[in-house]
Design a protein around this motif. Structure first.
Motif, mmCIF file in Angstrom:
data_model
loop_
_atom_site.group_PDB
_atom_site.id
_atom_site.type_symbol
_atom_site.label_atom_id
_atom_site.label_comp_id
_atom_site.label_asym_id
_atom_site.label_seq_id
_atom_site.Cartn_x
_atom_site.Cartn_y
_atom_site.Cartn_z
ATOM 1 N N ASN A 126 -15.382 0.268 4.543
ATOM 2 C CA ASN A 126 -16.028 1.577 4.554
ATOM 3 C C ASN A 126 -15.660 2.296 3.265
ATOM 4 O O ASN A 126 -14.471 2.542 3.027
ATOM 5 C CB ASN A 126 -15.583 2.409 5.752
ATOM 6 C CG ASN A 126 -16.405 3.677 5.891
ATOM 7 O OD1 ASN A 126 -16.245 4.609 5.112
ATOM 8 N ND2 ASN A 126 -17.279 3.713 6.879
ATOM 9 N N PRO A 127 -16.624 2.602 2.380
ATOM 10 C CA PRO A 127 -18.049 2.340 2.551
ATOM 11 C C PRO A 127 -18.350 0.842 2.589
ATOM 12 O O PRO A 127 -17.529 0.028 2.153
ATOM 13 C CB PRO A 127 -18.666 3.001 1.317
ATOM 14 C CG PRO A 127 -17.553 3.025 0.318
ATOM 15 C CD PRO A 127 -16.300 3.226 1.100
ATOM 16 N N ILE A 159 -11.429 4.777 0.490
ATOM 17 C CA ILE A 159 -12.036 3.449 0.559
ATOM 18 C C ILE A 159 -11.175 2.617 1.506
ATOM 19 O O ILE A 159 -9.984 2.425 1.262
ATOM 20 C CB ILE A 159 -12.104 2.805 -0.837
ATOM 21 C CG1 ILE A 159 -12.730 3.794 -1.844
ATOM 22 C CG2 ILE A 159 -12.888 1.512 -0.785
ATOM 23 C CD1 ILE A 159 -14.104 4.326 -1.451
ATOM 24 N N ASN A 160 -11.778 2.134 2.591
ATOM 25 C CA ASN A 160 -11.016 1.569 3.687
ATOM 26 C C ASN A 160 -11.400 0.128 3.993
ATOM 27 O O ASN A 160 -12.560 -0.265 3.852
ATOM 28 C CB ASN A 160 -11.224 2.404 4.953
ATOM 29 C CG ASN A 160 -10.974 3.878 4.711
ATOM 30 O OD1 ASN A 160 -9.901 4.249 4.285
ATOM 31 N ND2 ASN A 160 -11.976 4.709 4.946
ATOM 32 N N ALA A 220 -6.333 -0.234 5.923
ATOM 33 C CA ALA A 220 -5.758 0.113 4.626
ATOM 34 C C ALA A 220 -6.705 1.083 3.931
ATOM 35 O O ALA A 220 -7.922 0.871 3.933
ATOM 36 C CB ALA A 220 -5.570 -1.137 3.775
ATOM 37 N N SER A 221 -6.149 2.137 3.336
ATOM 38 C CA SER A 221 -6.977 3.172 2.701
ATOM 39 C C SER A 221 -6.524 3.413 1.272
ATOM 40 O O SER A 221 -5.326 3.424 0.981
ATOM 41 C CB SER A 221 -6.887 4.488 3.484
ATOM 42 O OG SER A 221 -7.349 4.324 4.798
ATOM 43 N N ASP A 231 -13.581 4.364 8.728
ATOM 44 C CA ASP A 231 -13.280 5.418 7.763
ATOM 45 C C ASP A 231 -12.100 6.229 8.278
ATOM 46 O O ASP A 231 -12.209 6.942 9.271
ATOM 47 C CB ASP A 231 -14.503 6.325 7.584
ATOM 48 C CG ASP A 231 -14.270 7.420 6.550
ATOM 49 O OD1 ASP A 231 -13.140 7.529 6.032
ATOM 50 O OD2 ASP A 231 -15.222 8.177 6.267
ATOM 51 N N ALA A 232 -10.958 6.112 7.587
ATOM 52 C CA ALA A 232 -9.740 6.791 8.031
ATOM 53 C C ALA A 232 -9.883 8.309 8.001
ATOM 54 O O ALA A 232 -9.122 9.013 8.660
ATOM 55 C CB ALA A 232 -8.559 6.362 7.168
ATOM 56 N N ASN A 233 -10.831 8.844 7.238
ATOM 57 C CA ASN A 233 -11.018 10.292 7.143
ATOM 58 C C ASN A 233 -12.264 10.770 7.869
ATOM 59 O O ASN A 233 -12.725 11.896 7.648
ATOM 60 C CB ASN A 233 -11.088 10.716 5.672
ATOM 61 C CG ASN A 233 -9.764 10.507 4.968
ATOM 62 O OD1 ASN A 233 -8.712 10.701 5.558
ATOM 63 N ND2 ASN A 233 -9.807 10.080 3.718
#
Length: 626
Positions: free
Chosen positions: A285-286, A299-300, A339-340, A531-533
């Protein structure tokens, strides 16, 4: 002489061509001159991670007693890390008196303020170019970041929220590492082989191993010294109350029974074999080849299994722009295996660029908890747009509260109510009933007892004080500002005509066309899509209802969705029915009602219940402020 001259002429000597050199003699056939060595260009050190994290908008609600940490890309000269090269100002322009130390084992400089930082203040930390590595190379430029201190000192004890292996797990790979993820940032110095212990057998025999703490994931990892653990064996893992958060609060354990009273204890059983299966990346993600990506987006990558947090770093997870590395902060969400990468620049990634993300494989790449790396480097691209992402909602001081009853108080009925975080009201303390914190009791009876993990803030008479009233007043103002910000967001869709039951919703803003939202016909699922956010905002001009008598409902989070990023802006009152599980921060002028008098079913809110004007009432309720 004539003969020699003729020979030289025949070989091209004396002219401009090749052949015989009058000084060096004839060339040696088949020998290639050695290439000129490429000069080694020294690499300047960089700051790769910080605590509090270097993000924009800044991290909020940082304890006023917290230390500030900067971790470097390479070993540093301890002598160069001083209160002159590593500084803190709260606010900007107001230097903080502090001591600076360096932990060579973790490449981390630690700034410890001499006194508590001012509450509710934006602080600026800076590592200057006076900081040198062990070869004498300086940072290429000053590195600065901001964070906001909490309005209140941190008095909440940390807990263990996730373990790998899970409690009572069986068939665990013999080559596994053991991890524990905490509810808040921990003091790394208190997480050692003395406070994180693994044993087997009766009497207990300690397992030799080392403990590492990764601040970005709030995870401690115990790595056994031996290659494998004994097969088909029950192991006990213990984290003692000697482990503390960054404010010095001791771990709140999960047992009150000696000899482990106050400790967090769990067991697992190994199987017969080691894990040799390589992890994979399930989703990005994206998505791969995405276009028009907002520039401040994280960016995950979501993994197929639990990863070793110590291997997920700026070294193993990189983003490049035409081959040039992009500065950013890397973190690992152990609960969701994500992971982000977040860009360091306040404006995010460069606009309208094709960027490449890489997760490294091999011996120096990311690995699972058994030490298995990716089978090959995972590489994908995405293209940025010109716009930055919508900023997250900054709750400011109200973020520290699990419940807030406007100017009307907070009432609890039942004996099984617990409130994580603070509780408050701008009303007199006599309007807080059925509750107690660590210091005071607020009109409890044998049938109405509720524990507040933080502190109760309300107006005089005692135990209310002017100071407590001022804190409550600021929290009320911050709640109103957050409510206004949520209400001002552009309206979104209403996929269920006000009925959210049975829906699976992606991140976004959702607005009730009819003015009310209900979750009564089924559960609501929020899909973070890796998406972590990911953020959800629900706008309702009037009421909101979750569940019905005899029909409790739930809000379910999947694929990285977080309770901290779910917001409910309710124009009137909100109600959560008995036994339901609600997620997110609810802000409602007319108050929040949780469960019904006389009910014994436990009702849960992982979020906050905030009444701007009216009260919060609850019966046998668990509130956990994310």
């Amino acid at each position: 002489m004539l003969l020699i001259g003729a020979l030289l002429a025949a070989c091209g000597g004396g002219g401009g061509g090749g052949g015989l050199d009058p000084i060096l003699g004839p060339p040696v056939l088949g020998v290639v001159p050695a290439p000129t060595p490429t000069p080694v260009v020294p690499v300047a050190p960089t700051v790769v991670s910080t605590v509090p994290a270097a993000t924009e908008p800044p991290v909020t609600d940082v304890a006023t007693t917290a230390a500030v940490r900067a971790t470097f890309s390479k070993p540093m000269s301890a002598a160069s890390l001083t209160p002159t090269s590593f500084t803190l100002a709260c606010p900007a322009g107001a230097p903080v008196n502090a001591a600076v130390s360096y932990d060579a084992a973790t490449l981390t400089a630690i700034l410890t303020p001499a006194a508590a930082l001012p509450a509710g203040t934006v602080c600026v930390a800076t590592v200057t170019t006076a900081a040198l590595d062990t070869a004498g190379l300086a940072l290429a430029a000053n590195f600065s970041w901001r964070f906001r201190t909490a309005a209140l000192a941190d008095a909440t004890r940390p807990t263990v929220v996730l373990t790998e292996p899970a409690p009572a797990a069986t068939g665990v790979a013999t080559n596994t590492r053991i991890t524990a993820t905490f509810s808040e940032a921990m003091n790394p110095a208190t997480l050692t082989s003395a406070s994180f212990v693994v044993t087997s057998g009766t009497p207990a025999v300690p397992v030799a191993g080392t403990v590492t703490y990764v601040a970005s994931s709030r995870t401690a990892t115990f790595k056994p010294t031996a290659t494998t653990l004994a097969a088909n064996t029950v192991f006990n893992a213990v984290i003692t109350s000697a482990a503390t958060d960054t404010s010095g609060n001791a771990l709140a354990g999960n047992t009150a029974v000696a000899p482990n009273a106050g400790n967090h204890v769990w067991t697992f059983t190994t199987g017969a074999v080691a894990d040799t299966v390589a992890p994979t990346v399930l989703s990005f993600n994206p998505v791969v080849s995405a276009t028009n990506v907002c520039r401040t987006q994280s960016i995950n990558a979501t993994f197929s299994e639990a990863m070793d947090p110590t291997t997920v770093s700026a070294t193993t997870y990189r983003i490049t722009d035409n081959g040039v590395g992009v500065a950013g902060t890397v973190s690992y969400d152990a609960a969701n295996r994500i992971a982000s990468f977040v860009p360091s620049a306040a404006t995010g990634f460069a606009a309208n660029r094709v960027l490449t993300a890489t997760l490294a494989s091999g011996a120096t790449g990311v690995t699972d908890l058994a030490g298995n790396p990716l089978a090959a480097d995972e590489v994908w691209t995405f293209t940025t747009g010109a716009q930055v992402c919508n900023p997250p909602i900054d709750l400011k001081s109200i973020a520290g509260f699990g419940a807030f009853g406007g100017g009307a108080g907070v009432t609890n009925q039942g004996i099984n109510t617990t409130i994580g975080g603070n509780l408050g009201s701008t009303a007199a303390c006599t309007l807080i009933t059925g509750l107690h914190d660590r210091f005071d009791i607020y009109t409890e009876t044998p049938l109405n007892v509720g524990a507040v993990d933080g502190t109760v803030y309300c107006a005089p008479p005692a135990p209310g004080t002017v100071a407590k009233f001022n804190i409550a007043t600021q929290a009320r103002a911050d709640a109103q500002a957050s409510y206004n910000e949520l209400a001002a967001l552009p309206a979104g869709s209403d996929p269920g005509a006000g009925q959210l039951g049975g829906q699976i919703l992606a991140p976004g803003v959702y607005t009730s066309a009819g003015g009310t939202f209900s979750i009564t016909t089924g559960d609501l699922t929020l899909d973070g899509q890796g998406d972590a956010n990911a953020t959800w905002v629900f706008q309702s001009a009037a009421a909101m209802t979750i569940g019905a008598p005899g029909f409790p409902r739930r809000v379910v989070l999947i694929n990285g969705a977080k309770a901290a990023n779910v917001f409910w802006q309710v124009g009137a009152a909100a109600r959560i029915a008995d036994g339901s599980t609600m997620i997110g921060t609810i802000i409602a002028p007319a108050g929040v009602t949780i469960s019904t008098a006389g009910q014994t079913l436990q009702t849960t809110l992982i979020g906050r219940a905030i009444g701007l004007t009216a009260s919060v009432t609850m019966v046998n309720t668990t509130i956990v402020a994310p």
